[in-house]
Write a protein that holds these residues in place. Structure first.
Motif, PDB file in Angstrom:
ATOM      1  N   ASN A 271       8.175  -4.648   3.548  1.00  0.00           N
ATOM      2  CA  ASN A 271       9.535  -4.594   4.095  1.00  0.00           C
ATOM      3  C   ASN A 271       9.611  -4.692   5.607  1.00  0.00           C
ATOM      4  O   ASN A 271      10.641  -4.371   6.198  1.00  0.00           O
ATOM      5  CB  ASN A 271      10.264  -3.328   3.622  1.00  0.00           C
ATOM      6  CG  ASN A 271      10.345  -3.230   2.118  1.00  0.00           C
ATOM      7  OD1 ASN A 271       9.522  -2.565   1.495  1.00  0.00           O
ATOM      8  ND2 ASN A 271      11.305  -3.925   1.512  1.00  0.00           N
ATOM      9  N   VAL A 272       8.544  -5.145   6.249  1.00  0.00           N
ATOM     10  CA  VAL A 272       8.629  -5.471   7.675  1.00  0.00           C
ATOM     11  C   VAL A 272       9.550  -6.676   7.851  1.00  0.00           C
ATOM     12  O   VAL A 272       9.621  -7.558   6.991  1.00  0.00           O
ATOM     13  CB  VAL A 272       7.226  -5.758   8.242  1.00  0.00           C
ATOM     14  CG1 VAL A 272       7.291  -6.470   9.595  1.00  0.00           C
ATOM     15  CG2 VAL A 272       6.435  -4.470   8.371  1.00  0.00           C
ATOM     16  N   SER A 273      10.241  -6.714   8.978  1.00  0.00           N
ATOM     17  CA  SER A 273      11.112  -7.841   9.312  1.00  0.00           C
ATOM     18  C   SER A 273      10.774  -8.332  10.707  1.00  0.00           C
ATOM     19  O   SER A 273      10.828  -7.558  11.673  1.00  0.00           O
ATOM     20  CB  SER A 273      12.580  -7.401   9.250  1.00  0.00           C
ATOM     21  OG  SER A 273      13.432  -8.421   9.737  1.00  0.00           O
ATOM     22  N   LEU A 274      10.412  -9.614  10.822  1.00  0.00           N
ATOM     23  CA  LEU A 274      10.164 -10.234  12.130  1.00  0.00           C
ATOM     24  C   LEU A 274      11.272 -11.228  12.427  1.00  0.00           C
ATOM     25  O   LEU A 274      11.604 -12.070  11.588  1.00  0.00           O
ATOM     26  CB  LEU A 274       8.832 -10.984  12.149  1.00  0.00           C
ATOM     27  CG  LEU A 274       7.529 -10.236  11.910  1.00  0.00           C
ATOM     28  CD1 LEU A 274       6.347 -11.161  12.182  1.00  0.00           C
ATOM     29  CD2 LEU A 274       7.434  -8.985  12.753  1.00  0.00           C
TER      30      LEU A 274
ATOM     31  N   GLN B  23       0.863  -1.181   0.000  1.00  0.00           N
ATOM     32  CA  GLN B  23       0.000   0.000   0.000  1.00  0.00           C
ATOM     33  C   GLN B  23       0.902   1.234   0.000  1.00  0.00           C
ATOM     34  O   GLN B  23       1.004   1.966   0.988  1.00  0.00           O
ATOM     35  CB  GLN B  23      -0.933  -0.040   1.207  1.00  0.00           C
ATOM     36  CG  GLN B  23      -1.875  -1.228   1.158  1.00  0.00           C
ATOM     37  CD  GLN B  23      -2.714  -1.429   2.397  1.00  0.00           C
ATOM     38  OE1 GLN B  23      -3.860  -1.824   2.331  1.00  0.00           O
ATOM     39  NE2 GLN B  23      -2.129  -1.169   3.562  1.00  0.00           N
ATOM     40  N   ASP B  24       1.554   1.444  -1.117  1.00  0.00           N
ATOM     41  CA  ASP B  24       2.562   2.492  -1.272  1.00  0.00           C
ATOM     42  C   ASP B  24       2.300   3.175  -2.610  1.00  0.00           C
ATOM     43  O   ASP B  24       2.343   2.528  -3.662  1.00  0.00           O
ATOM     44  CB  ASP B  24       3.953   1.843  -1.244  1.00  0.00           C
ATOM     45  CG  ASP B  24       5.082   2.833  -1.440  1.00  0.00           C
ATOM     46  OD1 ASP B  24       4.812   4.021  -1.714  1.00  0.00           O
ATOM     47  OD2 ASP B  24       6.251   2.425  -1.332  1.00  0.00           O
ATOM     48  N   PHE B  25       2.004   4.481  -2.589  1.00  0.00           N
ATOM     49  CA  PHE B  25       1.672   5.193  -3.817  1.00  0.00           C
ATOM     50  C   PHE B  25       2.798   5.134  -4.842  1.00  0.00           C
ATOM     51  O   PHE B  25       2.562   5.241  -6.045  1.00  0.00           O
ATOM     52  CB  PHE B  25       1.343   6.656  -3.506  1.00  0.00           C
ATOM     53  CG  PHE B  25       0.011   6.843  -2.829  1.00  0.00           C
ATOM     54  CD1 PHE B  25      -1.141   6.259  -3.338  1.00  0.00           C
ATOM     55  CD2 PHE B  25      -0.086   7.604  -1.675  1.00  0.00           C
ATOM     56  CE1 PHE B  25      -2.367   6.425  -2.715  1.00  0.00           C
ATOM     57  CE2 PHE B  25      -1.306   7.784  -1.042  1.00  0.00           C
ATOM     58  CZ  PHE B  25      -2.452   7.195  -1.557  1.00  0.00           C
ATOM     59  N   ALA B  26       4.043   4.972  -4.371  1.00  0.00           N
ATOM     60  CA  ALA B  26       5.180   4.954  -5.289  1.00  0.00           C
ATOM     61  C   ALA B  26       5.441   3.565  -5.883  1.00  0.00           C
ATOM     62  O   ALA B  26       6.295   3.423  -6.754  1.00  0.00           O
ATOM     63  CB  ALA B  26       6.434   5.454  -4.576  1.00  0.00           C
TER      64      ALA B  26
ATOM     65  N   ILE C  37      10.207   2.115  12.375  1.00  0.00           N
ATOM     66  CA  ILE C  37      10.683   2.007  13.752  1.00  0.00           C
ATOM     67  C   ILE C  37      11.163   0.588  14.043  1.00  0.00           C
ATOM     68  O   ILE C  37      10.903  -0.349  13.289  1.00  0.00           O
ATOM     69  CB  ILE C  37       9.619   2.439  14.784  1.00  0.00           C
ATOM     70  CG1 ILE C  37       8.443   1.464  14.823  1.00  0.00           C
ATOM     71  CG2 ILE C  37       9.150   3.854  14.522  1.00  0.00           C
ATOM     72  CD1 ILE C  37       7.526   1.699  16.006  1.00  0.00           C
ATOM     73  N   ARG C  38      11.882   0.445  15.172  1.00  0.00           N
ATOM     74  CA  ARG C  38      12.446  -0.840  15.580  1.00  0.00           C
ATOM     75  C   ARG C  38      11.900  -1.237  16.949  1.00  0.00           C
ATOM     76  O   ARG C  38      11.673  -0.384  17.807  1.00  0.00           O
ATOM     77  CB  ARG C  38      13.971  -0.761  15.674  1.00  0.00           C
ATOM     78  CG  ARG C  38      14.674  -0.345  14.377  1.00  0.00           C
ATOM     79  CD  ARG C  38      16.169  -0.146  14.640  1.00  0.00           C
ATOM     80  NE  ARG C  38      16.369   0.894  15.632  1.00  0.00           N
ATOM     81  CZ  ARG C  38      17.372   0.910  16.540  1.00  0.00           C
ATOM     82  NH1 ARG C  38      18.256  -0.075  16.580  1.00  0.00           N
ATOM     83  NH2 ARG C  38      17.481   1.898  17.405  1.00  0.00           N
ATOM     84  N   VAL C  39      11.734  -2.539  17.141  1.00  0.00           N
ATOM     85  CA  VAL C  39      11.327  -3.088  18.434  1.00  0.00           C
ATOM     86  C   VAL C  39      12.404  -4.075  18.858  1.00  0.00           C
ATOM     87  O   VAL C  39      12.647  -5.079  18.176  1.00  0.00           O
ATOM     88  CB  VAL C  39       9.955  -3.781  18.368  1.00  0.00           C
ATOM     89  CG1 VAL C  39       9.529  -4.242  19.759  1.00  0.00           C
ATOM     90  CG2 VAL C  39       8.910  -2.858  17.752  1.00  0.00           C
TER      91      VAL C  39
ATOM     92  N   GLY D  34       3.556  -0.810  10.216  1.00  0.00           N
ATOM     93  CA  GLY D  34       3.801  -0.045   9.007  1.00  0.00           C
ATOM     94  C   GLY D  34       5.052  -0.507   8.285  1.00  0.00           C
ATOM     95  O   GLY D  34       5.812  -1.354   8.765  1.00  0.00           O
ATOM     96  N   GLY D  35       5.296   0.083   7.121  1.00  0.00           N
ATOM     97  CA  GLY D  35       6.411  -0.331   6.286  1.00  0.00           C
ATOM     98  C   GLY D  35       7.760  -0.204   6.975  1.00  0.00           C
ATOM     99  O   GLY D  35       8.016   0.735   7.727  1.00  0.00           O
ATOM    100  N   HIS D  36       8.628  -1.186   6.738  1.00  0.00           N
ATOM    101  CA  HIS D  36      10.020  -1.196   7.198  1.00  0.00           C
ATOM    102  C   HIS D  36      10.167  -1.328   8.716  1.00  0.00           C
ATOM    103  O   HIS D  36      11.265  -1.116   9.236  1.00  0.00           O
ATOM    104  CB  HIS D  36      10.768   0.056   6.729  1.00  0.00           C
ATOM    105  CG  HIS D  36      10.840   0.209   5.242  1.00  0.00           C
ATOM    106  ND1 HIS D  36      11.817  -0.396   4.481  1.00  0.00           N
ATOM    107  CD2 HIS D  36      10.042   0.890   4.383  1.00  0.00           C
ATOM    108  CE1 HIS D  36      11.623  -0.073   3.207  1.00  0.00           C
ATOM    109  NE2 HIS D  36      10.556   0.694   3.118  1.00  0.00           N
TER     110      HIS D  36
END
Length: 272
Positions: A120-123, A67-70, A157-159, A136-138
């Motif tokens: 581009n989320v990373s778990l 869901q990214d306009f670009a 952001i990072r967790v 959200g993204g990244h």
């Protein structure tokens, strides 16, 4: 074990002992590892690769466009999922937004119904995300994090690992490892029960508490706390706490709820 109503693209690759339920759609060159189960009405996009023993729940959509306009549909990006994950009903996981990028899920994660991973989320491994949480993204989530139901996370952001996020909270700043996060960009204390369950020794837990106090209880700002930390030798776990904080970008890290004057409860318990 493929239901006759399933629609599977001829380029898709299925491992052994895969179960495909009614009305499942598997697109393009998707790769499904051994022993996976794809339940009814789930959709697996052409750019998905998953390992062994995963469960994809009813109506989940894995590998949809960002869901990214670009975003341009011709971009070659992917979703990569490890082994032994449970991704329950109506979860959505979008593929990367740039060429050769990926949204990634480690091993042994549990995404409850309605969870959303943007592009581009990373778990990391053994992450638990409760119902209707939105990343959200990244967003980067390290191993053994617990995210409560209905939490929302701003992009980029990072967790940190072994953090726990209270349900219904919202975050636009980084959450340091080993902490309990709550409300809006707040830290309530340390995830003390989670540290015990992770097998950290009493000495290591004490040092993590000391590191936490240096950042949040000594009246220092972040720069001052990091400078003070450099004057002492820390064990690996406490040092990783400061390394995480030092790597924060302009959004910074969440602040201590108690410092806002609201009297927030500390040392929140890890849920059963």
């Amino acid at each position: 074990m493929i239901h006759p109503t399933a629609v599977i693209h001829p380029d898709a690759t299925l491992g052994t002992n895969v179960i495909i339920g009614p009305y499942v759609v598997i697109e393009g060159a998707a790769k499904i590892g051994d022993g996976c189960e794809i339940q009814a009405h789930a959709i697996i996009g052409a750019h998905v690769e998953m390992g062994r023993g995963n469960l994809i729940g009813y109506g989940a959509v894995i590998g949809g466009d960002p869901q990214d306009f670009a975003f341009k549909p011709q971009v070659r990006s992917s979703v990569r999922i490890g082994d032994g994950n449970k991704i329950r009903e109506y979860c959505t996981i979008h593929r990367g937004t740039n060429d050769n990028s990926a949204t990634t899920v480690g091993h042994g994660c549990f995404l409850m119904a309605g969870a959303h991973l943007a592009h581009n989320v990373s778990l990391g491994d053994h992450v638990i995300i409760a119902n209707n949480a939105l990343l959200g993204g990244h967003v980067q989530v390290a191993e053994r994090v617990f995210i409560g139901g209905g939490c929302v996370f701003h992009q980029h952001i990072r967790v940190g690992r072994l953090a726990i996020c209270q349900g219904g909270s919202a975050f636009s700043k980084d959450i340091p490892p080993f902490t309990t996060a709550a409300e809006r960009n707040g830290i309530a204390g340390l995830n003390v029960v989670g540290l015990r369950r992770a097998g950290f020794s009493p000495a290591t837990r004490a040092e993590i508490k000391e590191a936490f106090a240096l950042l949040y209880r000594r009246g220092f700002n972040t720069t001052q706390a990091l400078a003070a930390a450099k004057g002492k030798s820390w064990g690996a776990e406490a040092q990783s706490f400061f390394d995480f904080v030092a790597a924060a970008k302009k959004r910074g890290v969440c602040d201590l709820l108690a410092s806002r004057g609201g009297g927030a409860a500390e040392e929140m318990l890890h849920p059963e």
